[in-house]
Design a protein around this motif. Structure first.
Motif, PDB file in Angstrom:
ATOM      1  N   SER A 141     -26.208  41.902  26.620  1.00  0.00           N
ATOM      2  CA  SER A 141     -27.233  41.965  25.575  1.00  0.00           C
ATOM      3  C   SER A 141     -26.908  42.930  24.448  1.00  0.00           C
ATOM      4  O   SER A 141     -26.125  43.873  24.618  1.00  0.00           O
ATOM      5  CB  SER A 141     -28.577  42.337  26.194  1.00  0.00           C
ATOM      6  OG  SER A 141     -28.564  43.684  26.590  1.00  0.00           O
ATOM      7  N   TYR A 188     -29.757  44.051  22.588  1.00  0.00           N
ATOM      8  CA  TYR A 188     -30.932  44.914  22.649  1.00  0.00           C
ATOM      9  C   TYR A 188     -31.528  44.823  24.035  1.00  0.00           C
ATOM     10  O   TYR A 188     -31.434  43.789  24.699  1.00  0.00           O
ATOM     11  CB  TYR A 188     -31.984  44.488  21.613  1.00  0.00           C
ATOM     12  CG  TYR A 188     -31.448  44.527  20.213  1.00  0.00           C
ATOM     13  CD1 TYR A 188     -31.477  45.706  19.458  1.00  0.00           C
ATOM     14  CD2 TYR A 188     -30.884  43.385  19.636  1.00  0.00           C
ATOM     15  CE1 TYR A 188     -30.965  45.743  18.182  1.00  0.00           C
ATOM     16  CE2 TYR A 188     -30.360  43.411  18.359  1.00  0.00           C
ATOM     17  CZ  TYR A 188     -30.404  44.598  17.637  1.00  0.00           C
ATOM     18  OH  TYR A 188     -29.884  44.636  16.373  1.00  0.00           O
ATOM     19  N   THR A 189     -32.154  45.889  24.485  1.00  0.00           N
ATOM     20  CA  THR A 189     -32.769  45.866  25.799  1.00  0.00           C
ATOM     21  C   THR A 189     -34.178  46.451  25.721  1.00  0.00           C
ATOM     22  O   THR A 189     -34.393  47.469  25.062  1.00  0.00           O
ATOM     23  CB  THR A 189     -31.938  46.677  26.816  1.00  0.00           C
ATOM     24  OG1 THR A 189     -30.647  46.074  26.928  1.00  0.00           O
ATOM     25  CG2 THR A 189     -32.590  46.668  28.193  1.00  0.00           C
ATOM     26  N   ALA A 200     -27.634  43.039  32.048  1.00  0.00           N
ATOM     27  CA  ALA A 200     -28.244  43.381  30.762  1.00  0.00           C
ATOM     28  C   ALA A 200     -27.249  44.168  29.923  1.00  0.00           C
ATOM     29  O   ALA A 200     -27.042  43.893  28.739  1.00  0.00           O
ATOM     30  CB  ALA A 200     -29.522  44.179  30.981  1.00  0.00           C
ATOM     31  N   ALA A 201     -26.594  45.145  30.562  1.00  0.00           N
ATOM     32  CA  ALA A 201     -25.655  45.993  29.835  1.00  0.00           C
ATOM     33  C   ALA A 201     -24.460  45.185  29.333  1.00  0.00           C
ATOM     34  O   ALA A 201     -23.946  45.422  28.242  1.00  0.00           O
ATOM     35  CB  ALA A 201     -25.175  47.135  30.743  1.00  0.00           C
ATOM     36  N   THR A 220     -28.830  48.085  23.254  1.00  0.00           N
ATOM     37  CA  THR A 220     -28.486  48.188  24.664  1.00  0.00           C
ATOM     38  C   THR A 220     -27.659  49.432  24.993  1.00  0.00           C
ATOM     39  O   THR A 220     -27.933  50.144  25.959  1.00  0.00           O
ATOM     40  CB  THR A 220     -27.729  46.911  25.091  1.00  0.00           C
ATOM     41  OG1 THR A 220     -28.587  45.804  24.871  1.00  0.00           O
ATOM     42  CG2 THR A 220     -27.326  46.971  26.542  1.00  0.00           C
ATOM     43  N   THR A 223     -31.412  39.568  23.497  1.00  0.00           N
ATOM     44  CA  THR A 223     -32.329  40.637  23.879  1.00  0.00           C
ATOM     45  C   THR A 223     -32.624  40.514  25.368  1.00  0.00           C
ATOM     46  O   THR A 223     -33.036  39.447  25.830  1.00  0.00           O
ATOM     47  CB  THR A 223     -33.642  40.534  23.077  1.00  0.00           C
ATOM     48  OG1 THR A 223     -33.323  40.582  21.689  1.00  0.00           O
ATOM     49  CG2 THR A 223     -34.587  41.668  23.433  1.00  0.00           C
TER      50      THR A 223
END
Lengths: 250, 296
Positions: free
Chosen positions: A212, A214-215, A208-209, A229, A33
């Motif tokens: 992950s 989930y973001t 993050a992209a 995400t 996450t």
């Protein structure tokens, strides 16, 4: 999949200033996450609330609850909580007075494990787990700080893994690393989610992209949007999220 | 630019020359005694100005033993105090308490000496001495009789004088430990005590050693206060409760009354020995620090 961590109505203050506003967030087990948002949005404070590290900062105060396997961590011994929820910091922080090997098992020594053979085995296991073994196997007795920045950060992850946590918190773990070390670190993080639940704070949206599942997007202490995400980056529901990920502010 | 370089070079060189001059002067003035007694001067334990027999051993012994005991008491006390002041209380309270501790360092040596005469000496004579003899008297170093002025009294006075130095240096060293270092250990599930013993103190060690060495230097060279309480007896007593003397004390006490040239020369050679001891300590301190820094 089940929920590993449940953050419920979490409010946080630094002195008089409220930095977290009624955060509700469920974190899936064995997933990554990411928490993103502009500087000062409270993302570091949020992640530090998950293992009660915020209590180390003078003037920090929190209301609400954080449940780990449905048990409120604020009602337990913080030392025990931190054994179950490990942490990796913004800059690599190996202990300079300890060797590479001693760094890797520093947490085990805290638990009272003194058997040298056992410690050496565990050190090898976790240093291998972070893909550092081949690089440092001949330098195990050198100071932890003699390694390169990327190696130091992986050593710090190994150090966290040795305690056998269930959750690994990472507070911008790549912010002090060069691009190649960053790539290796991201591969490692991706690898680790098989066994650990990972929460990572990053100011780097591509990161993050990339890593992950989930973001969560945080803005001025509020959780603006939280979803998987792919969806958050491709079809953001909130206008603020859309503007942030397209780089119009931040 | 060039002019300025020469200008500053003159300052730098004149200071080095001053140190050299001092050393040369000490050696030249010590020559008469060196010729008469040679190496025996440092291993001979009789000091009798009337018969012109001079041996420095009692004073070397007194200086080293009082300083060593002072360190033995002051180091744990200072480190404990520094840990408390930096880790366990609010910065405001710490500031006030630190100020009070540092005030001790500002008290003139002679005033501490007076306090030693009027408070510490009676206390040793009536309380500490009898206690030590009763419970630890089987150890030769704690045997009577107790007069008050003694090696132990001198060591305690030195302790009081070096505690503020070591505490303040240790505090500074602890304050340079990065918060990220401490958090790294806390995140592994360490208690506050474990953070202190496994991260904070090891990281601060070079600075603490520096403080200890500074304290030792001060203890070895201290003159006034210890002269007032040590008893000024040129002997090597078996008991710490018996009077003794130090290099600095005997120089201060006897120099104005030294009538013969040989006596004067002997006192100067004591000064030379004191000088050499402090230089050796300084070199040791630097070697230790270099090793520590290389290790960190």
């Amino acid at each position: 999949m089940s929920t590993k961590i449940r953050i419920k109505s979490l409010n946080g203050w630094f002195g008089e200033k409220q930095v977290l506003k009624d955060i509700n967030l469920d974190i899936e087990e064995n997933s990554i996450t990411a928490i993103i948002g502009p500087s000062g949005c409270g993302k570091t404070t949020l992640i530090r609330c998950i293992n009660r590290m915020h209590e180390v900062t003078p003037g920090a105060r929190v209301e609400g609850s954080v449940l780990l396997d449905e048990q409120d961590i604020y009602k337990e011994d913080p030392v025990k909580v931190r054994e179950r929820i490990g942490m990796v910091f913004q800059r690599p922080n190996p202990f300079p007075t300890m060797s590479v090997l001693e760094n890797a098992v520093a947490g085990l020594k805290l638990k009272g494990i003194r058997n040298r053979k056992l410690l050496a085995e565990k050190a090898e296991e976790v240093i291998k787990a972070v893909g550092l073994w081949d690089e440092v196997k001949n330098e195990l007795n050198k100071p932890g700080t003699s390694l390169s920045g990327g190696q130091q950060q992986r050593l710090c992850i190994a150090r966290a893994l040795a305690v056998e946590p269930e959750v690994l918190l990472m507070d911008e773990p790549a912010s002090a690393l060069d691009p190649v070390s960053t790539m290796r670190l991201e591969d490692l993080i991706y690898e680790l989610k098989k066994e650990y639940t990972i929460v990572i704070v990053t100011h780097n949206m591509q990161q993050a992209a990339r890593v992950s599942d989930y973001t969560a997007f945080l803005y001025m202490g509020e959780l603006i949007e939280y979803s998987n995400t792919k969806e958050l980056f491709e079809r953001p529901k909130n206008d603020l999220t859309e503007r942030y990920i397209s780089g119009r502010f931040g | 630019m060039e002019k300025f370089r020469i200008f500053t070079a003159v300052f730098a060189l004149s200071l080095t020359a001053l140190a050299m001059l001092l050393l040369t002067q000490l050696i030249i003035s010590s020559l008469p005694v060196m010729e008469t007694f040679g190496f025996r001067f440092v291993i001979e334990s009789v000091w009798d100005p009337v018969k012109e027999v001079f041996g420095a051993l009692p004073f070397i012994y007194g200086t080293l033993v009082t300083s060593f005991i002072a360190l033995l008491i002051a180091v744990p006390l200072s480190i404990g105090a520094a840990v408390f002041l930096t880790q366990y209380i609010s910065p405001k309270l710490s500031y006030v308490l630190s100020f009070l501790i540092e005030i001790i360092a500002a008290i003139p040596s002679v005033v501490i000496g007076l306090w030693g005469i009027f408070v510490l000496i009676p206390f040793i004579r009536e309380e500490v001495g009898p206690f030590l003899i009763e419970y630890l008297g089987f150890i030769p170093v704690f045997q009577g009789p107790v007069y008050g002025p003694s090696i132990l009294t001198g060591a305690l006075i030195l302790t009081i004088m070096i505690v503020p130095i070591i505490t303040s240096m240790t505090k500074d060293a602890i304050n340079t430990v990065p918060i990220l270092q401490r958090e790294g250990m806390i995140a592994l599930g360490a208690t506050r005590w474990e953070v202190i013993t496994k991260v904070t103190l090891p990281y601060a060690r070079p600075g603490i050693i520096g403080g200890v060495m500074l304290g030792l230097g001060r203890a070895i060279g201290e003159t006034m206060a210890i002269t007032m309480v040590i008893g000024n007896a040129p002997e090597i007593p078996a008991s710490l409760l018996a009077p003794g003397d130090t290099l600095a004390s005997v120089i201060a006490n006897q120099f104005s009354e030294a009538t013969s040239a040989l006596h004067e020369s002997a006192l100067i050679e004591l000064g030379l020995i004191l000088f050499i001891i402090t230089i050796v300590i300084n070199i040791c301190a630097r070697l230790i620090l270099r090793r520590e820094v290389a290790r960190g």
